[in-house]
Design an enzyme around this catalytic site. Structure first.
Site, PDB file in Angstrom:
ATOM      1  N   LYS A   1      30.683  33.660  49.640  1.00  0.00           N
ATOM      2  CA  LYS A   1      30.423  33.586  48.189  1.00  0.00           C
ATOM      3  C   LYS A   1      31.726  33.770  47.409  1.00  0.00           C
ATOM      4  CE  LYS A   1      28.472  33.724  44.088  1.00  0.00           C
ATOM      5  NZ  LYS A   1      29.025  34.710  43.242  1.00  0.00           N
TER       6      LYS A   1
ATOM      7  N   HIS B 286      66.191  39.717  63.165  1.00  0.00           N
ATOM      8  CA  HIS B 286      64.772  39.462  63.463  1.00  0.00           C
ATOM      9  C   HIS B 286      64.594  38.465  64.607  1.00  0.00           C
ATOM     10  CE1 HIS B 286      63.295  41.945  60.268  1.00  0.00           C
ATOM     11  NE2 HIS B 286      64.039  41.308  59.367  1.00  0.00           N
TER      12      HIS B 286
ATOM     13  N   VAL C 136      21.647  45.368  41.092  1.00  0.00           N
ATOM     14  CA  VAL C 136      22.118  46.261  40.023  1.00  0.00           C
ATOM     15  C   VAL C 136      23.626  46.110  39.858  1.00  0.00           C
ATOM     16  CG1 VAL C 136      20.247  47.914  40.422  1.00  0.00           C
ATOM     17  CG2 VAL C 136      22.467  48.296  41.507  1.00  0.00           C
TER      18      VAL C 136
ATOM     19  N   ALA D 219      27.424  46.192  40.133  1.00  0.00           N
ATOM     20  CA  ALA D 219      28.218  46.294  41.367  1.00  0.00           C
ATOM     21  C   ALA D 219      28.960  47.637  41.397  1.00  0.00           C
ATOM     22  CB  ALA D 219      29.197  45.135  41.432  1.00  0.00           C
TER      23      ALA D 219
ATOM     24  N   ARG E 165      66.960  35.540  58.178  1.00  0.00           N
ATOM     25  CA  ARG E 165      66.297  36.768  58.636  1.00  0.00           C
ATOM     26  C   ARG E 165      67.048  37.373  59.818  1.00  0.00           C
ATOM     27  NH1 ARG E 165      61.481  36.293  60.838  1.00  0.00           N
ATOM     28  NH2 ARG E 165      60.732  38.335  60.196  1.00  0.00           N
TER      29      ARG E 165
ATOM     30  N   SER F 138      24.736  32.451  44.038  1.00  0.00           N
ATOM     31  CA  SER F 138      25.500  31.704  43.045  1.00  0.00           C
ATOM     32  C   SER F 138      24.583  30.926  42.122  1.00  0.00           C
ATOM     33  CB  SER F 138      26.465  30.744  43.727  1.00  0.00           C
ATOM     34  OG  SER F 138      27.103  29.958  42.751  1.00  0.00           O
ATOM     35  N   GLY F 139      25.035  30.769  40.898  1.00  0.00           N
ATOM     36  CA  GLY F 139      24.266  29.948  39.959  1.00  0.00           C
ATOM     37  C   GLY F 139      23.927  30.688  38.685  1.00  0.00           C
ATOM     38  N   GLY F 140      24.363  31.956  38.592  1.00  0.00           N
ATOM     39  CA  GLY F 140      24.130  32.721  37.361  1.00  0.00           C
ATOM     40  C   GLY F 140      22.651  32.997  37.144  1.00  0.00           C
TER      41      GLY F 140
ATOM     42  N   ASN G  27      27.292  41.019  43.251  1.00  0.00           N
ATOM     43  CA  ASN G  27      28.599  40.453  43.590  1.00  0.00           C
ATOM     44  C   ASN G  27      29.484  41.493  44.254  1.00  0.00           C
ATOM     45  OD1 ASN G  27      29.000  37.754  43.171  1.00  0.00           O
ATOM     46  ND2 ASN G  27      29.308  37.987  40.960  1.00  0.00           N
TER      47      ASN G  27
ATOM     48  N   GLU H 293      35.752  27.463  42.879  1.00  0.00           N
ATOM     49  CA  GLU H 293      35.306  27.195  41.495  1.00  0.00           C
ATOM     50  C   GLU H 293      36.498  27.337  40.521  1.00  0.00           C
ATOM     51  OE1 GLU H 293      31.817  29.572  40.422  1.00  0.00           O
ATOM     52  OE2 GLU H 293      32.803  30.087  38.549  1.00  0.00           O
TER      53      GLU H 293
ATOM     54  N   LYS I 161      36.626  37.732  36.193  1.00  0.00           N
ATOM     55  CA  LYS I 161      35.965  38.975  36.585  1.00  0.00           C
ATOM     56  C   LYS I 161      36.435  39.484  37.937  1.00  0.00           C
ATOM     57  CE  LYS I 161      31.432  38.993  34.320  1.00  0.00           C
ATOM     58  NZ  LYS I 161      30.034  38.653  34.697  1.00  0.00           N
TER      59      LYS I 161
ATOM     60  N   HIS J  42      33.668  30.635  47.597  1.00  0.00           N
ATOM     61  CA  HIS J  42      33.009  29.699  46.670  1.00  0.00           C
ATOM     62  C   HIS J  42      33.555  29.903  45.249  1.00  0.00           C
ATOM     63  CE1 HIS J  42      30.124  29.243  43.399  1.00  0.00           C
ATOM     64  NE2 HIS J  42      29.659  28.176  44.014  1.00  0.00           N
ATOM     65  N   ASN J  43      33.625  31.145  44.825  1.00  0.00           N
ATOM     66  CA  ASN J  43      34.121  31.412  43.476  1.00  0.00           C
ATOM     67  C   ASN J  43      35.591  31.024  43.338  1.00  0.00           C
ATOM     68  OD1 ASN J  43      31.601  32.606  43.279  1.00  0.00           O
ATOM     69  ND2 ASN J  43      32.317  34.264  41.984  1.00  0.00           N
TER      70      ASN J  43
HETATM   71  P1  NDP Z   1      24.165  44.415  35.350  1.00  0.00           P
HETATM   72  O1  NDP Z   1      25.318  44.199  36.228  1.00  0.00           O
HETATM   73  O2  NDP Z   1      24.372  44.412  33.896  1.00  0.00           O
HETATM   74  O3  NDP Z   1      23.458  45.796  35.748  1.00  0.00           O
HETATM   75  C1  NDP Z   1      22.341  46.257  35.085  1.00  0.00           C
HETATM   76  C2  NDP Z   1      21.331  46.773  36.067  1.00  0.00           C
HETATM   77  O4  NDP Z   1      21.909  47.785  36.890  1.00  0.00           O
HETATM   78  C3  NDP Z   1      20.156  47.403  35.377  1.00  0.00           C
HETATM   79  O5  NDP Z   1      19.003  47.154  36.140  1.00  0.00           O
HETATM   80  C4  NDP Z   1      20.542  48.873  35.389  1.00  0.00           C
HETATM   81  O6  NDP Z   1      19.458  49.750  35.274  1.00  0.00           O
HETATM   82  C5  NDP Z   1      21.143  48.974  36.756  1.00  0.00           C
HETATM   83  N1  NDP Z   1      21.987  50.128  36.919  1.00  0.00           N
HETATM   84  C6  NDP Z   1      23.184  50.360  36.341  1.00  0.00           C
HETATM   85  N2  NDP Z   1      23.687  51.556  36.742  1.00  0.00           N
HETATM   86  C7  NDP Z   1      22.770  52.070  37.590  1.00  0.00           C
HETATM   87  C8  NDP Z   1      22.710  53.263  38.344  1.00  0.00           C
HETATM   88  N3  NDP Z   1      23.709  54.139  38.323  1.00  0.00           N
HETATM   89  N4  NDP Z   1      21.613  53.464  39.100  1.00  0.00           N
HETATM   90  C9  NDP Z   1      20.628  52.576  39.144  1.00  0.00           C
HETATM   91  N5  NDP Z   1      20.627  51.428  38.474  1.00  0.00           N
HETATM   92  C10 NDP Z   1      21.689  51.183  37.698  1.00  0.00           C
HETATM   93  O7  NDP Z   1      22.981  43.381  35.702  1.00  0.00           O
HETATM   94  P2  NDP Z   1      23.050  41.818  35.988  1.00  0.00           P
HETATM   95  O8  NDP Z   1      21.633  41.394  36.125  1.00  0.00           O
HETATM   96  O9  NDP Z   1      23.917  41.113  35.023  1.00  0.00           O
HETATM   97  O10 NDP Z   1      23.771  41.711  37.403  1.00  0.00           O
HETATM   98  C11 NDP Z   1      23.244  42.316  38.571  1.00  0.00           C
HETATM   99  C12 NDP Z   1      24.155  42.018  39.749  1.00  0.00           C
HETATM  100  O11 NDP Z   1      24.285  40.626  39.899  1.00  0.00           O
HETATM  101  C13 NDP Z   1      25.587  42.551  39.610  1.00  0.00           C
HETATM  102  O12 NDP Z   1      26.040  42.976  40.868  1.00  0.00           O
HETATM  103  C14 NDP Z   1      26.384  41.364  39.183  1.00  0.00           C
HETATM  104  O13 NDP Z   1      27.734  41.417  39.625  1.00  0.00           O
HETATM  105  C15 NDP Z   1      25.651  40.259  39.838  1.00  0.00           C
HETATM  106  N6  NDP Z   1      25.750  39.045  39.041  1.00  0.00           N
HETATM  107  C16 NDP Z   1      25.784  37.892  39.645  1.00  0.00           C
HETATM  108  C17 NDP Z   1      25.867  36.737  38.955  1.00  0.00           C
HETATM  109  C18 NDP Z   1      25.853  35.509  39.674  1.00  0.00           C
HETATM  110  O14 NDP Z   1      26.081  34.443  39.115  1.00  0.00           O
HETATM  111  N7  NDP Z   1      25.618  35.590  40.949  1.00  0.00           N
HETATM  112  C19 NDP Z   1      25.926  36.666  37.509  1.00  0.00           C
HETATM  113  C20 NDP Z   1      25.808  37.933  36.944  1.00  0.00           C
HETATM  114  C21 NDP Z   1      25.747  39.045  37.707  1.00  0.00           C
HETATM  115  P3  NDP Z   1      19.044  50.298  33.816  1.00  0.00           P
HETATM  116  O15 NDP Z   1      18.180  49.232  33.233  1.00  0.00           O
HETATM  117  O16 NDP Z   1      18.269  51.539  34.122  1.00  0.00           O
HETATM  118  O17 NDP Z   1      20.269  50.560  33.041  1.00  0.00           O
END
Ligand code: NDP
Length: 480
Positions: free
Chosen positions: A182, A455, A74, A76, A449, A128-130, A102, A189, A260, A185-186
């Site tokens: 991770k 120092h 969910v 971050a 210094r 990683s990998g989106g 993340n 990148e 980000k 890694h970024n």
């Molecule tokens: P988002 O970061 O857009 O988050 C949306 C999700 O979080 C939905 O399922 C939403 O539920 C839930 N959510 C938001 N607020 C709450 C809350 N208060 N309580 C419970 N659930 C909540 O989703 P992504 O799929 O884009 O990313 C998910 C994670 O993956 C993030 O941590 C992000 O940083 C990471 N990430 C990693 C990437 C990578 O390349 N590794 C790329 C993109 C993201 P609801 O549907 O109910 O709103």
């Protein structure tokens, strides 16, 4: 209770990960705060494998076989904390909560402490990998306990990218180790992208080549030791023609680079550890400068005098200079990786992680953004122990840098003379020169210094700490 794994959070990343799990024979419980997302996943992809949709968190936890394994994907920050707490309240000792978002590694360390105190396992896992990686095979960097890894290993190995047949996942180390790796890694990148961008700038502005011509150069470089995903997509981006205007698309894209935060975290952590990661740092700062729109506009208005960036060179020398740029890119890339691995080494000492750097290099060969052929060489260098102190001292890389050195210096000096900024090329070269220097001007800094802050300093010719009475007539040296 039939599911062997569950996913909480079914937005882009979580849904892709859940589908990947189901496609590889896992029985996947799925839960999302708003049920509509869960319904959508099942309606569109329910036939891809065994899903167990749950409308409530209670039903989700009930559908998991013990030890229960739940992967949180969910937003971050606070949402992640909220989901961890909700799960922990319903789970039992021995169950495993994975945060695959993340997260910043200090948060992971904090969360692991709190959750393990309740008898559960908490695993911060870098992914990683989106979105595409999550669906088709990411590179995965889990932290957490050895015990949790026993349960997670077959699950993660089933969905991770494969490089030469090996799954791109390994247990990185305790608590925040996975998210730390991770993060680095970024950071790497960022430096890879900046070095590619500087190479492009030298060819575009410096040599006046067209984007398509430069795209061809990158495509050719992808057949060399630079072979990597980022070089490959660079060629494609540069060859892209805008459908509306017929112009090269890159010329129409606003030159403000976004970010980000993971690159910034990498540099902040490096500053805390006093490890120079100049390649990554310059990459973050270069993005920062690019986005300072007002400042840049004012600089344009000021009309500073100076070279325009056009490199004055006979046409017949251009091909050789392009080859110089390739060498400079390769050498700078080696430095950036050496610095990144150095940061991981120092963090491992500080946080008590036992990290196998050869394994880290191996799992970066597939699935992730920095995947590249030369990671094979890096893993070999760590495996043989040749890179224990620095990647730069492994014979393969020492040789590569020495071979590239003259080209590297020509590129940096021409760039400076003709006014093209190459912060990552030049800071990597400065790091290399600093490293090879017999004496550094740090001696003078120690003198300064001691002058203003008492120092003290050490001497090359005798043991002890010394202070000079700078303010007295005699400027006497005393043992401090
Ligand atoms: P988002 O970061 O857009 O988050 C949306 C999700 O979080 C939905 O399922 C939403 O539920 C839930 N959510 C938001 N607020 C709450 C809350 N208060 N309580 C419970 N659930 C909540 O989703 P992504 O799929 O884009 O990313 C998910 C994670 O993956 C993030 O941590 C992000 O940083 C990471 N990430 C990693 C990437 C990578 O390349 N590794 C790329 C993109 C993201 P609801 O549907 O109910 O709103």
């Amino acid at each position: 209770a039939e599911a062997n794994v569950g996913v909480v959070g079914l937005a882009a990343m979580g849904a892709s990960l859940a589908r990947n799990l189901a496609r590889h024979g896992n029985k996947v419980a799925v839960y999302n705060r708003s049920y509509a997302r869960t319904e959508k996943l099942i309606a569109e992809h329910g036939d891809e494998g065994a899903f167990f949709p749950a409308e409530t968190m209670e039903a989700f936890v009930d559908s998991l076989a013990k030890p229960r394994t739940a992967i949180i994907m969910v937003k971050a920050g606070e949402p992640t904390d909220a989901m961890i707490d909700a799960l922990a309240d319903l789970m039992e000792p021995g169950d495993i909560i994975v945060d695959a978002g993340n997260a910043h590694f200090p948060d992971t360390i904090r969360r692991e402490k709190a959750i393990s105190a309740r008898g559960l396992h908490f695993v911060g896992c870098g992914v990683s990998g989106g979105e595409e990686g999550a669906l088709l095979g990411p590179s995965m960097m889990p932290g957490g306990t050895e015990e949790s890894w026993t349960t997670l290993k077959p699950i993660f190995e089933s969905i991770a990218a494969k490089a030469e047949g090996e799954p791109c996942v390994t247990h990185i180390g305790a608590d925040g180790a996975g998210h730390f790796v991770k993060m680095v890694h970024n950071g790497i990148e960022y430096s890879d992208m900046q070095l590619i961008a500087e190479s492009y700038d030298l060819m575009r502005r410096g040599l006046g080549m067209t984007p398509a011509e430069i795209g061809d150069v990158f495509a050719a470089w992808n057949e060399t030791e630079l072979d990597s995903y980022l070089i490959e997509i660079t060629a494609e981006v540069l060859r892209q023609v805008d459908k509306k205007t017929g112009k090269p698309l890159v010329d129409l894209i606003v030159d403000h680079a976004g970010m980000k935060g993971t690159g910034t975290w990498t540099v902040q952590a490096a500053l805390d550890l006093a490890v120079p990661v100049t390649g990554i740092g310059e990459a973050v700062f270069a993005r920062g400068l690019s986005s300072q729109g007002d400042l840049r506009e004012e600089a344009q208005r000021q009309g500073f005098d100076g070279p325009t960036g056009a490199i004055d060179m006979p046409a017949e020398d251009c091909a050789a200079f392009v080859e110089d740029i390739r060498e400079a890119l390769y050498a700078s890339k080696i430095v950036a990786y050496a610095q990144g691995f150095n940061e991981i080494t120092e963090a491992a000492k500080k946080y008590g992680w036992d990290i196998d750097l050869a394994a880290v290099a191996r799992i970066w060969r597939g699935g992730c953004i920095i995947r590249a052929k030369f990671l094979n060489r890096i893993s070999e260098a760590f495996e043989s122990g040749e890179a224990n102190v620095s990647l730069l001292f492994a014979p393969y890389f020492k040789d590569a840098i020495e071979t590239a050195q003259r080209s590297w210096r020509r590129v940096v000096s021409r760039a400076v003379a003709f006014g093209i900024p190459v912060p990552a090329f030049s800071s990597s070269l400065a790091y290399f020169d600093g490293l090879r220097s017999d004496r550094l001007p740090a001696a003078l800094i120690q003198g300064q210094r001691d002058y203003f802050g008492a120092h003290t300093y050490q001497r090359v010719d005798m043991p002890g700490a010394f202070h000079t009475l700078w303010a007295t007539e005699e400027r006497e040296e005393i043992e401090a």
